[in-house]
Design an enzyme around this catalytic site. Structure first.
Site, short mmCIF file in Angstrom:
data_model
loop_
_atom_site.label_atom_id
_atom_site.label_comp_id
_atom_site.label_asym_id
_atom_site.label_seq_id
_atom_site.Cartn_x
_atom_site.Cartn_y
_atom_site.Cartn_z
N TYR A 89 61.63 -7.80 82.94
CA TYR A 89 61.65 -9.25 82.73
C TYR A 89 62.70 -9.90 83.62
O TYR A 89 62.45 -10.92 84.27
CB TYR A 89 61.94 -9.55 81.26
CG TYR A 89 61.89 -11.03 80.92
CD1 TYR A 89 60.69 -11.71 80.85
CD2 TYR A 89 63.06 -11.73 80.66
CE1 TYR A 89 60.65 -13.06 80.54
CE2 TYR A 89 63.04 -13.08 80.33
CZ TYR A 89 61.83 -13.74 80.29
OH TYR A 89 61.79 -15.07 79.98
N LYS A 142 62.28 -12.63 86.86
CA LYS A 142 62.98 -13.90 86.93
C LYS A 142 63.88 -13.98 88.15
O LYS A 142 64.02 -15.05 88.77
CB LYS A 142 63.78 -14.14 85.64
CG LYS A 142 62.90 -14.30 84.40
CD LYS A 142 61.87 -15.42 84.57
CE LYS A 142 61.11 -15.67 83.29
NZ LYS A 142 60.08 -16.74 83.43
#
Length: 249
Positions: free
Chosen positions: A155, A159
């Site tokens: 994750y 990002k």
């Protein structure tokens, strides 16, 4: 008069959570809003609520990982509203996300995750840019996260990549009058966060924040509207933390 009267905005992942808050806020400021989401049922409900509140909205089912789907999303928007001025790349796999190490995550799941959480922003941007150029410019906001600067496995990788994508595209798009920036929320109280992050870990994160509470979608709306508006006309390629002081850089 609203800040976005006469403008048309697409918000991906707008069927719930932060995306819904963005969509509803844009509508309150006068924008025609396209609620783009893979969950068309929830998306229709959001569009109906916007309309009931006096706004203008259209729900479009869209899979941001599929080029044909995002092209159709852009074309449906233009068919209904005549053009595209604003884009919020908010769609992501988050609620229900499988937690695992980069060294161990199933490869097929990883590739699907990155296709949505990273590639999706580029695909949507590519789909709308020709239409923004016809309008003489536009503005894009990518939804990043403070996970880009903390350990968050794949994750965080997605990002961090989104932050770099924002900066790279700022150079490519500036000459067309199109600005692109990103918002990096800190721990935000949404249903998705509650399903992903154990309460004990949330409590630990909040304790370390200078402003000792979880954020809310409403905490993020002001920054999103500002970056999309003409008030931010000389800002591009920037990542703005809205995080209660979680990351200071």
């Amino acid at each position: 008069m609203g800040r976005f009267d006469g403008k048309t905005a697409i918000v991906t992942g707008a069927a719930q959570g932060i995306g819904e808050a963005y969509a509803r806020a844009l509508a309150r400021e006068g924008a025609n809003v396209v609620v783009a989401d893979l969950n068309a049922g929830l998306g229709e409900q959001v569009a109906e609520r916007i309309t009931a509140d006096g706004g203008t909205a259209l729900c479009v089912k869209a899979d941001v990982a599929e080029p044909d789907s995002v092209t159709a999303m852009a074309e449906s928007t233009v068919d209904r509203f005549g053009g595209i001025d604003l884009l919020v790349n908010n769609a992501a796999i988050y609620g229900g996300m499988k937690l695992n190490l980069l060294l161990a995550v199933d490869w097929d799941y990883y590739r699907k995750f990155m296709a949505v959480n990273f590639d999706g922003a580029l695909l949507c941007t590519r789909a709308v840019v020709p239409h923004m150029r016809k309008r003489g410019g536009g503005s894009i906001v990518n939804q990043s996260s403070t996970a880009a600067w903390t350990y968050s496995s794949f994750y965080g990788v997605a990002k961090a990549g989104l932050n770099s994508l924002t900066q790279q595209l700022a150079t490519e798009l500036g000459g067309s009058g199109i600005r692109i920036n990103a918002i990096a929320p800190g721990p935000t109280d949404t249903e998705a966060t509650r399903t992903v992050t154990p309460a004990a870990i949330v409590a630990q994160m909040v304790e370390r924040l200078p402003i000792k509470r979880m954020g809310t979608p409403d905490d993020l709306v002001g920054m999103c509207l500002f970056l999309l508006s003409g008030e931010a006309g000389w800002i591009t390629g920037q990542i703005f933390n809205v995080d209660g002081g979680q990351v200071m850089r």
